[in-house]
Design a protein around this motif. Structure first.
Motif, PDB file in Angstrom:
ATOM      1  N   ASP A 117       0.803  -1.213   0.000  1.00 39.98           N
ATOM      2  CA  ASP A 117       0.000   0.000   0.000  1.00 39.98           C
ATOM      3  C   ASP A 117       0.841   1.270   0.000  1.00 39.98           C
ATOM      4  O   ASP A 117       0.406   2.298  -0.496  1.00 39.98           O
ATOM      5  N   THR A 150       3.648   2.046  -1.601  1.00 40.28           N
ATOM      6  CA  THR A 150       4.023   2.486  -2.945  1.00 40.28           C
ATOM      7  C   THR A 150       2.796   2.908  -3.743  1.00 40.28           C
ATOM      8  O   THR A 150       2.868   3.854  -4.531  1.00 40.28           O
ATOM      9  N   GLU A 151       1.668   2.242  -3.544  1.00 44.03           N
ATOM     10  CA  GLU A 151       0.457   2.634  -4.257  1.00 44.03           C
ATOM     11  C   GLU A 151      -0.029   4.000  -3.803  1.00 44.03           C
ATOM     12  O   GLU A 151      -0.464   4.820  -4.620  1.00 44.03           O
ATOM     13  N   LEU A 152       0.053   4.279  -2.510  1.00 44.16           N
ATOM     14  CA  LEU A 152      -0.364   5.585  -2.011  1.00 44.16           C
ATOM     15  C   LEU A 152       0.581   6.677  -2.483  1.00 44.16           C
ATOM     16  O   LEU A 152       0.149   7.793  -2.783  1.00 44.16           O
ATOM     17  N   GLY A 182       2.225   6.628  -5.310  1.00 46.93           N
ATOM     18  CA  GLY A 182       1.890   6.830  -6.716  1.00 46.93           C
ATOM     19  C   GLY A 182       0.628   7.646  -6.881  1.00 46.93           C
ATOM     20  O   GLY A 182       0.529   8.496  -7.774  1.00 46.93           O
ATOM     21  N   TYR A 183      -0.358   7.420  -6.021  1.00 43.16           N
ATOM     22  CA  TYR A 183      -1.587   8.203  -6.078  1.00 43.16           C
ATOM     23  C   TYR A 183      -1.325   9.660  -5.717  1.00 43.16           C
ATOM     24  O   TYR A 183      -1.899  10.564  -6.327  1.00 43.16           O
ATOM     25  N   ALA A 184      -0.448   9.891  -4.753  1.00 47.43           N
ATOM     26  CA  ALA A 184      -0.103  11.269  -4.384  1.00 47.43           C
ATOM     27  C   ALA A 184       0.593  11.977  -5.547  1.00 47.43           C
ATOM     28  O   ALA A 184       0.314  13.150  -5.817  1.00 47.43           O
ATOM     29  N   ARG A 185       1.491  11.276  -6.244  1.00 47.50           N
ATOM     30  CA  ARG A 185       2.136  11.877  -7.415  1.00 47.50           C
ATOM     31  C   ARG A 185       1.116  12.173  -8.510  1.00 47.50           C
ATOM     32  O   ARG A 185       1.175  13.214  -9.163  1.00 47.50           O
ATOM     33  N   PHE A 186       0.163  11.283  -8.718  1.00 44.10           N
ATOM     34  CA  PHE A 186      -0.881  11.491  -9.715  1.00 44.10           C
ATOM     35  C   PHE A 186      -1.725  12.711  -9.357  1.00 44.10           C
ATOM     36  O   PHE A 186      -2.029  13.546 -10.206  1.00 44.10           O
ATOM     37  N   ARG A 187      -2.096  12.819  -8.092  1.00 44.89           N
ATOM     38  CA  ARG A 187      -2.913  13.940  -7.652  1.00 44.89           C
ATOM     39  C   ARG A 187      -2.156  15.252  -7.820  1.00 44.89           C
ATOM     40  O   ARG A 187      -2.734  16.251  -8.270  1.00 44.89           O
ATOM     41  N   ASP A 188      -0.867  15.260  -7.497  1.00 50.21           N
ATOM     42  CA  ASP A 188      -0.062  16.470  -7.689  1.00 50.21           C
ATOM     43  C   ASP A 188       0.037  16.842  -9.164  1.00 50.21           C
ATOM     44  O   ASP A 188      -0.051  18.018  -9.523  1.00 50.21           O
TER      45      ASP A 188
END
Length: 56
Positions: free
Chosen positions: A32, A34-36, A38-44
């Motif tokens: 989780d 690394t997935e979180l 990656g999601y934070a980078r996507f949101r940024d």
């Protein structure tokens, strides 16, 4: 001997249920992080792409 077989069926079911319950309750939070991230980078990235498009 048939009575013994009928007594073993619930015992086997209980052992199988205990094995399944321990497998279902295992800790699965290893991936989780690394997935979180990656999601934070996507949101940024999504916030940056919309920051310059307010000139409509």
């Amino acid at each position: 001997m048939a009575a013994l077989a009928w007594l073993l069926i619930p015992l086997i079911a209980a052992v199988g249920g205990a094995i399944w319950a321990s497998w279902a309750a295992r800790n699965r939070t290893i991936g989780d992080v690394t997935e979180l991230a990656g999601y934070a980078r996507f949101r940024d990235a999504m916030e940056k792409s919309h920051s310059g498009s307010e000139a409509l």
